[in-house]
Motif scaffolding. Structure first.
Motif, short mmCIF file in Angstrom:
data_model
loop_
_atom_site.label_atom_id
_atom_site.label_comp_id
_atom_site.label_asym_id
_atom_site.label_seq_id
_atom_site.Cartn_x
_atom_site.Cartn_y
_atom_site.Cartn_z
N ILE A 287 0.90 -1.06 -0.28
CA ILE A 287 0.19 -0.21 -0.05
C ILE A 287 1.29 1.08 0.28
CG2 ILE A 287 -1.66 1.57 1.43
CD1 ILE A 287 -2.65 -1.41 1.90
N TYR A 288 1.78 1.50 0.44
CA TYR A 288 3.15 2.58 1.10
C TYR A 288 3.42 2.60 -0.36
CZ TYR A 288 6.49 5.50 3.83
OH TYR A 288 6.78 6.11 4.07
N LYS A 289 4.12 1.58 -0.83
CA LYS A 289 4.84 2.08 -2.22
C LYS A 289 3.20 3.07 -3.46
CE LYS A 289 7.59 -1.01 -5.29
NZ LYS A 289 8.21 0.88 -5.70
N GLU A 290 1.85 2.13 -3.28
CA GLU A 290 1.39 1.93 -4.33
C GLU A 290 0.54 3.47 -4.46
OE1 GLU A 290 0.81 0.76 -7.74
OE2 GLU A 290 1.59 -0.34 -6.38
N HIS B 18 10.80 -10.68 -0.93
CA HIS B 18 9.84 -11.11 -1.82
C HIS B 18 8.40 -10.21 -1.76
CE1 HIS B 18 12.11 -15.31 -1.86
NE2 HIS B 18 12.61 -15.08 -0.55
N SER B 19 8.48 -9.80 -0.83
CA SER B 19 7.16 -8.55 -1.21
C SER B 19 7.53 -7.80 -2.07
CB SER B 19 7.06 -7.86 0.71
OG SER B 19 7.43 -7.15 1.27
N ALA B 27 1.51 -7.22 -5.88
CA ALA B 27 1.64 -6.55 -4.33
C ALA B 27 1.46 -5.19 -5.39
CB ALA B 27 3.65 -6.85 -4.17
N SER B 28 1.47 -5.33 -6.39
CA SER B 28 1.07 -3.30 -7.07
C SER B 28 -0.23 -3.58 -7.33
CB SER B 28 1.59 -3.86 -8.83
OG SER B 28 1.30 -2.60 -9.56
N ALA B 29 -0.93 -4.85 -7.52
CA ALA B 29 -2.32 -5.17 -7.98
C ALA B 29 -3.31 -5.20 -6.41
CB ALA B 29 -2.16 -6.39 -8.62
N TYR B 30 -2.76 -5.71 -5.75
CA TYR B 30 -3.47 -5.50 -4.26
C TYR B 30 -2.97 -4.07 -3.90
CZ TYR B 30 -3.64 -5.45 0.56
OH TYR B 30 -3.98 -5.31 2.05
#
Lengths: 334, 65
Positions: A287-290, B18-19, B27-30
């Protein structure tokens, strides 16, 4: 009473010893979140241990690596001190840590600096040779400042990013004012409410979505609007308050959290959860990254810093003139 | 940042790696799913996206939790 106060103030000698600390249930931290009095937000005992551990980790290498935030703020604070055209005989640095601010003091400004911190290992991390002026170290709890510093004794008190772990912020400001001589100056930098808002919101969103509720991970911090009121209430005059930001870019949330730990800034809110589920952590990182990602793929972390200057009242101080007593019309000048 | 001379590989460091890299697509999709609903996030609002992300993490970490 007064002699007792003086006698209890002792300089802390720094003896470097290697001790292996074992994890143990401590008997001296019986803080029950359900029976605490007013102004009990932080677990001071846990905070002191976090700071001690941060100073000892990899023999201080990690702690020195993460000095960047405090060094930057200390640098901006020293500019404000240099604006005060006065030569001090001694300056008290409350919550000094290893002396981020004290190291920058020059002999034109002061003859001596007294550093006070509740973490002995952090206080003694760096040798005296790193300082230009004479150093004295006092290992004591900042929250009971007047137990070690006699009232009306200090020409100047500074605090560089240490007040955000004090439970009773109004109380410490009153103690600082009491410890100052009349016309003494307090110069401080403390973290503002927007500090680490990215991490705060990411963890909240992740906990909300994964676990269905939120818990405290980032401390509550003073708002810039509150700080001038607090200083006024503590009895300071001629207040100057300004707000600044330090933004740091990290590769990801994980490096930010690791650096915070090495700064001794891990969570110490009373009643905190002692762990975060790894699913929640991974979710927060995503979430932080996005939500906040910089263009180059790194993530930003904001440190909001509130700088304050306040003076202890004295009859000799200049005061604002009575309204309407000006002899020249401002319109003619402007 | 100083380069780590001998990086200690802890489980948390592996999870971090890994994350952010191995499962970065999931991760990006989430994250995008959260981004589209972050004003009104409920429990399991992005359950499907997280299930894929979590499965990738468990696969990469070679363990279950």
């Amino acid at each position: 009473m007064f002699t007792a106060l003086l006698a209890s103030r002792r300089a802390t000698p720094c003896i470097h010893r290697q001790t292996r600390l074992y994890a143990a249930v401590s008997a001296s931290s019986p803080i029950n979140p359900h029976t605490v009095g007013p102004y009990r937000i932080f677990d001071r005992h846990a905070k002191r241990r976090q700071k001690d551990r941060s100073a000892l980790r990899e023999a201080g290498v990690r702690s020195r690596t993460v000095d960047y935030v405090r060094d930057e703020v200390a640098d901006r604070m020293i500019e404000r001190l240099l604006d005060i055209k006065r030569k001090f005989s001694s300056i008290l640095d409350v919550g000094s840590g290893p002396g981020h601010f004290s190291k920058l003091l020059e002999s034109q400004t002061t003859d001596k600096v007294v550093m006070l911190d509740s973490s002995e290992h952090l206080l003694c991390r760096d040798p005296d040779s790193d300082f230009e002026v004479e150093v004295e170290r006092i290992h004591a709890d900042e929250e009971s400042l007047l137990n070690v510093i006699p009232p009306n004794s200090q020409e100047a008190i500074v605090s560089c990013l240490s007040l955000h772990w004090i439970n009773d912020l109004p109380g410490i400001l009153v103690q600082i004012k009491e410890a100052l001589q009349p016309d003494g100056v307090f110069l401080g930098a403390l973290f503002g409410g927007d500090t680490l808002f990215e991490l705060r919101t990411s963890l909240q969103l992740a906990e909300m979505e994964r676990e269905g509720g939120i818990s405290p991970h980032i401390s509550p911090m003073a708002d810039s609007r509150d700080v001038s009121n607090l200083l006024g209430r503590a009895g300071f005059t001629l207040l100057t308050v300004d707000v600044d930001e330090v933004k740091v870019a990290y590769p990801s949330m994980w490096e930010l959290m690791e650096d915070l730990r090495d700064m001794g800034e891990s969570n110490a809110v009373i009643g905190r959860r002692n762990y975060i589920h790894r699913d929640t952590l991974a979710a927060a990182s995503a979430i932080y990254k996005e939500l906040h990602e910089n263009e180059d793929g790194s993530i930003p972390a904001t440190f909001q810093v509130i700088y304050v200057i306040g003076w202890k009242p004295s009859p000799k101080q200049p005061k604002p003139l009575e309204r309407g007593t000006a002899e020249m019309n401002l319109k003619e000048i402007l | 940042m100083q380069p780590q001379t001998s990086p200690i590989v802890t489980p948390l460091r592996r999870l971090a790696l890994h994350s952010t890299s191995t499962c970065s697509a999931q991760a990006s999709a989430y994250g995008k799913c959260i981004l589209s609903t972050y004003t009104d996030v409920k429990k399991d609002a992005c359950k499907e996206e997280f299930a894929k992300f979590g499965a990738c993490l468990r696969e990469a970490m070679k363990r279950k939790w």
